[in-house]
Design a protein around this motif. Structure first.
Motif, PDB file in Angstrom:
ATOM      1  N   ALA A   1       0.781  -1.272  -0.049  1.00 28.74           N
ATOM      2  CA  ALA A   1       0.081  -0.003   0.129  1.00 28.74           C
ATOM      3  C   ALA A   1       0.915   1.105  -0.089  1.00 28.74           C
ATOM      4  CB  ALA A   1      -0.875  -0.050   1.410  1.00 28.74           C
ATOM      5  N   SER A   2       1.940   1.185   0.746  1.00 20.44           N
ATOM      6  CA  SER A   2       2.906   2.319   0.855  1.00 20.44           C
ATOM      7  C   SER A   2       3.469   2.671  -0.475  1.00 20.44           C
ATOM      8  CB  SER A   2       3.975   2.128   2.058  1.00 20.44           C
ATOM      9  OG  SER A   2       4.848   3.205   1.906  1.00 20.44           O
ATOM     10  N   ALA A   3       3.817   1.652  -1.083  1.00 25.48           N
ATOM     11  CA  ALA A   3       4.436   1.941  -2.551  1.00 25.48           C
ATOM     12  C   ALA A   3       3.710   2.562  -3.588  1.00 25.48           C
ATOM     13  CB  ALA A   3       5.224   0.654  -3.214  1.00 25.48           C
ATOM     14  N   LEU A   4       2.309   1.831  -3.484  1.00 26.32           N
ATOM     15  CA  LEU A   4       1.267   2.433  -4.486  1.00 26.32           C
ATOM     16  C   LEU A   4       0.730   3.698  -4.147  1.00 26.32           C
ATOM     17  CD1 LEU A   4      -0.986  -0.827  -4.837  1.00 26.32           C
ATOM     18  CD2 LEU A   4       0.589   0.163  -6.384  1.00 26.32           C
ATOM     19  N   ASP A   5       0.785   4.175  -2.770  1.00 23.93           N
ATOM     20  CA  ASP A   5       0.488   5.488  -2.432  1.00 23.93           C
ATOM     21  C   ASP A   5       1.361   6.288  -2.886  1.00 23.93           C
ATOM     22  OD1 ASP A   5      -1.853   4.487  -1.060  1.00 23.93           O
ATOM     23  OD2 ASP A   5      -0.942   4.597   0.919  1.00 23.93           O
ATOM     24  N   HIS A   6       2.727   6.154  -2.801  1.00 22.04           N
ATOM     25  CA  HIS A   6       3.753   7.086  -3.267  1.00 22.04           C
ATOM     26  C   HIS A   6       3.777   7.199  -4.626  1.00 22.04           C
ATOM     27  CE1 HIS A   6       7.999   8.672  -2.771  1.00 22.04           C
ATOM     28  NE2 HIS A   6       8.064   8.460  -4.243  1.00 22.04           N
ATOM     29  N   VAL A   7       3.514   6.127  -5.549  1.00 27.44           N
ATOM     30  CA  VAL A   7       3.286   6.330  -6.868  1.00 27.44           C
ATOM     31  C   VAL A   7       2.383   7.179  -7.253  1.00 27.44           C
ATOM     32  CG1 VAL A   7       2.722   5.106  -9.050  1.00 27.44           C
ATOM     33  CG2 VAL A   7       4.299   4.243  -7.640  1.00 27.44           C
ATOM     34  N   THR A   8       1.223   6.962  -6.429  1.00 29.29           N
ATOM     35  CA  THR A   8      -0.253   7.840  -6.973  1.00 29.29           C
ATOM     36  C   THR A   8      -0.086   9.286  -6.415  1.00 29.29           C
ATOM     37  OG1 THR A   8      -1.551   5.866  -6.449  1.00 29.29           O
ATOM     38  CG2 THR A   8      -2.668   8.000  -6.354  1.00 29.29           C
ATOM     39  N   ARG A   9       0.622   9.461  -5.357  1.00 25.58           N
ATOM     40  CA  ARG A   9       0.791  10.978  -5.149  1.00 25.58           C
ATOM     41  C   ARG A   9       1.832  11.578  -5.998  1.00 25.58           C
ATOM     42  NH1 ARG A   9       1.161   8.810   0.477  1.00 25.58           N
ATOM     43  NH2 ARG A   9       3.304   8.969   0.488  1.00 25.58           N
ATOM     44  N   LEU A  10       2.923  10.803  -6.222  1.00 29.70           N
ATOM     45  CA  LEU A  10       3.912  11.505  -7.306  1.00 29.70           C
ATOM     46  C   LEU A  10       3.307  11.598  -8.550  1.00 29.70           C
ATOM     47  CD1 LEU A  10       6.613  12.269  -8.250  1.00 29.70           C
ATOM     48  CD2 LEU A  10       7.046   9.668  -8.877  1.00 29.70           C
ATOM     49  N   CYS A  11       2.422  10.861  -9.074  1.00 28.71           N
ATOM     50  CA  CYS A  11       1.906  11.101 -10.540  1.00 28.71           C
ATOM     51  C   CYS A  11       0.762  12.048 -10.534  1.00 28.71           C
ATOM     52  CB  CYS A  11       1.308   9.778 -10.954  1.00 28.71           C
ATOM     53  SG  CYS A  11       2.515   8.309 -11.315  1.00 28.71           S
ATOM     54  N   HIS A  12      -0.017  12.227  -9.198  1.00 33.20           N
ATOM     55  CA  HIS A  12      -0.891  13.347  -9.211  1.00 33.20           C
ATOM     56  C   HIS A  12      -0.266  14.525  -9.231  1.00 33.20           C
ATOM     57  CE1 HIS A  12      -4.426  10.898  -7.150  1.00 33.20           C
ATOM     58  NE2 HIS A  12      -4.229  10.597  -8.644  1.00 33.20           N
ATOM     59  N   ARG A  13       0.795  14.857  -8.445  1.00 36.28           N
ATOM     60  CA  ARG A  13       1.412  16.015  -8.535  1.00 36.28           C
ATOM     61  C   ARG A  13       2.086  16.399  -9.718  1.00 36.28           C
ATOM     62  NH1 ARG A  13       5.299  14.790  -5.095  1.00 36.28           N
ATOM     63  NH2 ARG A  13       7.066  14.651  -6.577  1.00 36.28           N
TER      64      ARG A  13
END
Length: 409
Positions: free
Chosen positions: A157-169
């Motif tokens: 979950a942490s890895a996916l959260d990081h990817v999502t936040r980065l791509c959103h930014r």
């Protein structure tokens, strides 16, 4: 695994020998899936930098590869099914950490950043869309696996959260680079008489909606909420930086009216985009009310509602708003600012709002032109205690669409 699954060996082997075979099977599956997952990731990564808009099957391939093992293992025994789920979840967590690192490298690549914005956004959306099915897979494996599977689920979950936040930014930054010329036109003389600036903002965001709709629902909702928050922050920023100064009640009324019209237009836009960040709708109408109200007690009440609903607002923001409305009466300013001071004192040591609920914290303002020292004493009674309503007694905020200017006294 086929012989174990068919029950051919179970009756012929001792429990210890059977356990040993299961151990070997888990070890083989772990090695095979690690190599297969790495191969799938490498093959998909080769297309990330391509200018062609190709469909990614990364998430589907990963799910099929792991589910092949986790669906067969319980047919042997429940315990073996749990062990296999735990094994596959560990492999998934390891894979997702590699996925996160490669997504970071992709966005840091100067050559990738030279892509056309539409292509870059499309690639980024494809990476975000890997998240929901892989997150769901990790949740399923954790439910089937033993309690010690939880760390692997959290790592996934942490890895996916990081990817999502980065791509959103990345997506938000690209959009707001395009929007910045329109935001630069806000809170100037022409803005008072022309909707051109806001029309440009609404039109640009609306035009990007079709591309953003290709994002899976969960990350789309999070992205639109962040775009909503950021759009309102960028709208309020030039106001509190003092681009306009109201020299009369008539000017204050005109500015407040334009703020309400713009707020309604932004609200309609984000309703169309299905933003769930309803907490943002009231901020601009509150600011308009503070600008237009004439008597100090009414302004105090409105500021109290504002600081209650947006707890990261500070006295410097309220002071900037009072500067814009041209309030120079020191006593009246101190009474109004005392409401914000009460909140700051009551929240000392409290946790800051989560990042997605931050608003005024992202809006720096110039040093106030009036003294903000506290308390100012009149005789033996601090002015901060005079004519100030209790925060607990403040009325509930009205829906923004129903806010009307109050009659001036």
């Amino acid at each position: 695994m086929a012989a174990l699954e068919n029950g051919e060996l179970g009756p012929l082997l001792s429990p210890g020998t059977l356990r040993g075979l299961e151990d070997e099977c888990v070890t083989d599956v772990k090695a095979q899936t690690r190599a297969a997952l790495l191969r799938v990731l490498q093959e998909d990564e080769e297309h990330w930098g391509s200018l062609e808009d190709q469909h990614s099957s990364l998430a589907q391939d990963v799910c099929e590869l792991l589910e092949e093992h986790t669906e067969r293992a319980p047919r042997i025994s429940q315990e073996f099914g749990e062990r296999m789920a735990h094994c596959c979840l560990g492999g998934l967590a390891e894979f997702l950490q590699s996925f996160q690192q490669r997504v970071e490298r992709f966005h840091e690549n100067p050559g990738v950043r030279e892509m056309l914005p539409d292509t870059y956004i499309s690639k980024t959306i494809a990476l975000v869309n890997c998240g929901p099915p892989l997150r769901a897979l990790a949740e399923r494996l954790a439910r089937v696996g033993p309690p010690e599977s939880e760390p692997a689920r959290e790592a996934s979950a942490s890895a996916l959260d990081h990817v999502t936040r980065l791509c959103h930014r990345v997506v938000a930054d690209l959009l707001f680079q395009e929007l910045q010329p329109h935001f630069n036109k806000l809170m100037r003389r022409k803005w008072l008489s022309s909707p051109e600036a806001l029309d440009g903002i609404v039109g640009t965001l609306g035009a990007q909606a079709l591309a953003l709709r290709r994002m899976q629902d969960e990350p789309y909702q999070a992205l639109v909420a962040e775009l909503h928050r950021r759009a309102l922050v960028e709208y309020v920023r030039p106001l509190l930086r003092g681009r306009l100064r109201c020299s009369s009640a008539r000017t204050r009324s005109r500015v407040a009216g334009r703020l309400r019209e713009d707020a309604a237009q932004l609200q309609r836009l984000f309703r169309r985009l299905e933003s769930q960040a309803l907490w943002l709708d009231a901020v601009v109408p509150h600011l308009a009310e503070v600008l237009q109200l004439e008597d100090t007690p009414s302004i105090q009440v409105e500021v109290g509602v504002l600081v209650r609903d947006y707890p990261d607002i500070r006295r410097k923001h309220v002071a900037a708003l009072l500067d814009i409305r041209g309030l120079r009466n020191t006593a009246a300013r101190q009474e109004i600012l005392a409401v914000a001071r009460d909140l700051e004192l009551s929240e000392e040591g409290a946790l800051s709002p989560p990042r997605d609920r931050a608003f005024f914290a992202d809006i720096p303002v110039p040093r106030p032109s009036f003294c903000l020292s506290f308390p100012l004493f009149l005789g033996h009674l601090p002015l901060s205690r005079l004519a100030r309503p209790s925060l607990a007694c403040l009325p509930r905020p009205r829906p923004p669409s129903l806010v009307r200017p109050r009659a001036r006294r």
